[in-house]
Write an enzyme that holds these catalytic residues in place. Structure first.
Site, PDB file in Angstrom:
ATOM      1  N   ARG A 187       0.836  -1.215   0.000  1.00  0.00           N
ATOM      2  CA  ARG A 187       0.000   0.000   0.000  1.00  0.00           C
ATOM      3  C   ARG A 187       0.862   1.253   0.000  1.00  0.00           C
ATOM      4  O   ARG A 187       1.998   1.239   0.474  1.00  0.00           O
ATOM      5  CB  ARG A 187      -0.940   0.012   1.221  1.00  0.00           C
ATOM      6  CG  ARG A 187      -0.234   0.080   2.604  1.00  0.00           C
ATOM      7  CD  ARG A 187      -0.359   1.450   3.230  1.00  0.00           C
ATOM      8  NE  ARG A 187       0.362   1.637   4.471  1.00  0.00           N
ATOM      9  CZ  ARG A 187       1.606   2.070   4.570  1.00  0.00           C
ATOM     10  NH1 ARG A 187       2.314   2.333   3.502  1.00  0.00           N
ATOM     11  NH2 ARG A 187       2.174   2.274   5.754  1.00  0.00           N
ATOM     12  N   GLU A 231       9.125   0.402   3.360  1.00  0.00           N
ATOM     13  CA  GLU A 231       9.122  -0.316   4.646  1.00  0.00           C
ATOM     14  C   GLU A 231       8.551  -1.704   4.406  1.00  0.00           C
ATOM     15  O   GLU A 231       7.440  -1.851   3.885  1.00  0.00           O
ATOM     16  CB  GLU A 231       8.264   0.411   5.689  1.00  0.00           C
ATOM     17  CG  GLU A 231       8.442  -0.255   7.056  1.00  0.00           C
ATOM     18  CD  GLU A 231       7.368   0.144   8.065  1.00  0.00           C
ATOM     19  OE1 GLU A 231       7.714   0.775   9.064  1.00  0.00           O
ATOM     20  OE2 GLU A 231       6.190  -0.205   7.849  1.00  0.00           O
TER      21      GLU A 231
HETATM   22  P1  0O2 Z   1      -0.073   2.199   9.646  1.00  0.00           P
HETATM   23  O1  0O2 Z   1      -1.474   2.724   9.635  1.00  0.00           O
HETATM   24  O2  0O2 Z   1      -0.034   0.701   9.730  1.00  0.00           O
HETATM   25  O3  0O2 Z   1       0.780   2.742   8.546  1.00  0.00           O
HETATM   26  P2  0O2 Z   1       8.034   5.671  13.246  1.00  0.00           P
HETATM   27  O4  0O2 Z   1       7.686   5.241  11.817  1.00  0.00           O
HETATM   28  O5  0O2 Z   1       9.369   5.203  13.708  1.00  0.00           O
HETATM   29  O6  0O2 Z   1       7.793   7.081  13.537  1.00  0.00           O
HETATM   30  P3  0O2 Z   1       6.793   3.812  14.853  1.00  0.00           P
HETATM   31  O7  0O2 Z   1       5.325   3.499  14.962  1.00  0.00           O
HETATM   32  O8  0O2 Z   1       7.544   3.943  16.129  1.00  0.00           O
HETATM   33  O9  0O2 Z   1       6.873   5.088  14.063  1.00  0.00           O
HETATM   34  O10 0O2 Z   1       7.524   2.765  13.912  1.00  0.00           O
HETATM   35  P4  0O2 Z   1       7.358   1.228  14.042  1.00  0.00           P
HETATM   36  O11 0O2 Z   1       7.254   0.891  15.458  1.00  0.00           O
HETATM   37  O12 0O2 Z   1       8.426   0.584  13.244  1.00  0.00           O
HETATM   38  O13 0O2 Z   1       5.917   1.000  13.389  1.00  0.00           O
HETATM   39  C1  0O2 Z   1       5.709   1.086  12.028  1.00  0.00           C
HETATM   40  C2  0O2 Z   1       4.444   0.328  11.670  1.00  0.00           C
HETATM   41  O14 0O2 Z   1       4.394  -0.916  12.359  1.00  0.00           O
HETATM   42  C3  0O2 Z   1       3.155   1.035  12.087  1.00  0.00           C
HETATM   43  O15 0O2 Z   1       2.823   1.961  11.105  1.00  0.00           O
HETATM   44  C4  0O2 Z   1       2.195  -0.148  12.144  1.00  0.00           C
HETATM   45  O16 0O2 Z   1       1.815  -0.559  10.835  1.00  0.00           O
HETATM   46  C5  0O2 Z   1       3.051  -1.238  12.730  1.00  0.00           C
HETATM   47  N1  0O2 Z   1       2.993  -1.249  14.205  1.00  0.00           N
HETATM   48  C6  0O2 Z   1       3.926  -0.813  15.064  1.00  0.00           C
HETATM   49  N2  0O2 Z   1       3.547  -1.009  16.337  1.00  0.00           N
HETATM   50  C7  0O2 Z   1       2.338  -1.608  16.291  1.00  0.00           C
HETATM   51  C8  0O2 Z   1       1.438  -2.079  17.305  1.00  0.00           C
HETATM   52  O17 0O2 Z   1       1.669  -1.988  18.520  1.00  0.00           O
HETATM   53  N3  0O2 Z   1       0.272  -2.650  16.857  1.00  0.00           N
HETATM   54  C9  0O2 Z   1      -0.023  -2.774  15.524  1.00  0.00           C
HETATM   55  N4  0O2 Z   1      -1.187  -3.356  15.188  1.00  0.00           N
HETATM   56  N5  0O2 Z   1       0.812  -2.329  14.558  1.00  0.00           N
HETATM   57  C10 0O2 Z   1       1.971  -1.746  14.927  1.00  0.00           C
HETATM   58  P5  0O2 Z   1       1.897   3.193  11.451  1.00  0.00           P
HETATM   59  O18 0O2 Z   1       2.327   4.322  10.592  1.00  0.00           O
HETATM   60  O19 0O2 Z   1       1.872   3.435  12.932  1.00  0.00           O
HETATM   61  O20 0O2 Z   1       0.483   2.727  11.035  1.00  0.00           O
END
Ligand code: 0O2
Length: 214
Positions: free
Chosen positions: A53, A149
């Site tokens: 996506r 990613e």
């Molecule tokens: P979306 O809607 O899926 O795109 P950063 O990118 O470093 O600022 P973050 O969240 O610390 O932010 O990075 P991380 O931990 O590598 O997380 C990146 C993605 O992993 C998230 O994207 C989620 O898709 C997934 N993810 C991370 N933590 C969790 C969690 O606790 N639960 C779930 N279900 N998914 C998680 P986005 O942009 O947050 O969301």
């Protein structure tokens, strides 16, 4: 996002999305080739399915706000690493590391960062293997590096993450404590299920090998 952009910026935005879409197509093709070759050599598919996506403009703006940055195209490229995202769903946990290694070994893929939430799960219970990579996209007059990613996880981890994501959205990040605890417990059950399924598979493979030798 497009609504606030002038004509030049709309052009830049359209070109950027084309580059990100091309990067997703390239990784998808690489994964299909690996899966087909794996089927040919080892008679099984490590990849159950692949989802890719482009992050929506609304999510990009939300992320930039979270980082305290203005919503500009420059900031989007500099700060939002997961505009192009691909999720690889595997049958077994062992497949995850194998696929990550096979991708990392490809000479045009540069691994920028690895976040191993399988060995180090998040406090929420979230498990998945994340790789931030760049790969070259060959345009008509130049080559640009695109960032993608890659999230790799098992079917069971994905089931958990999808439900937790929906619940998190519903409660706007403030999941009631008892549901949070329940989710952590389910995450442990998912890990134990993954371990047991992997052991069964290893056992079956061993039996298959010894039958072939007889
Ligand atoms: P979306 O809607 O899926 O795109 P950063 O990118 O470093 O600022 P973050 O969240 O610390 O932010 O990075 P991380 O931990 O590598 O997380 C990146 C993605 O992993 C998230 O994207 C989620 O898709 C997934 N993810 C991370 N933590 C969790 C969690 O606790 N639960 C779930 N279900 N998914 C998680 P986005 O942009 O947050 O969301």
């Amino acid at each position: 996002m497009e609504a606030n952009l002038d004509n030049n910026q709309v052009d830049t935005w359209n070109e950027l999305t084309l580059v990100y879409k091309s990067a997703l197509k390239e990784i998808n093709t690489k994964l299909e080739i690996l899966n087909d070759e794996f089927q040919h050599v080892h008679q099984y598919n490590p990849i159950e399915h692949i989802k890719s996506r482009l992050k929506t403009p609304e999510s990009i703006v939300k992320k930039l706000k979270k980082y305290g940055q203005e919503s500009t195209i420059e900031n989007m490229v500099s700060y939002v690493n997961d505009i192009a995202g691909i999720r690889i769903i595997c049958s077994f946990a062992s497949d995850i590391y194998m696929i990550a290694e096979m991708l990392s070994n490809q000479s045009d893929i540069k691994v920028i960062e690895v976040r191993d939430y399988i060995r180090n799960p998040k406090p929420s219970g979230y498990k998945s293997y994340h790789m931030l990579v760049t790969l070259p996209i060959y345009l008509s007059d130049r080559i640009v590096d695109a960032m993608v990613e890659i999230q790799i996880r098992t079917v069971a981890m994905d089931f958990w993450a999808s439900l937790e994501h929906k619940i998190n959205y519903k409660f706007e990040g403030n999941i009631p404590e008892y549901i949070r605890n329940e989710l952590v417990e389910c995450a442990h059950m998912v890990s134990s299920l993954d371990d047991r399924m992997m052991s069964i598979n290893e056992e079956v493979l061993k039996l298959g090998n010894s039958e072939q030798q007889e």
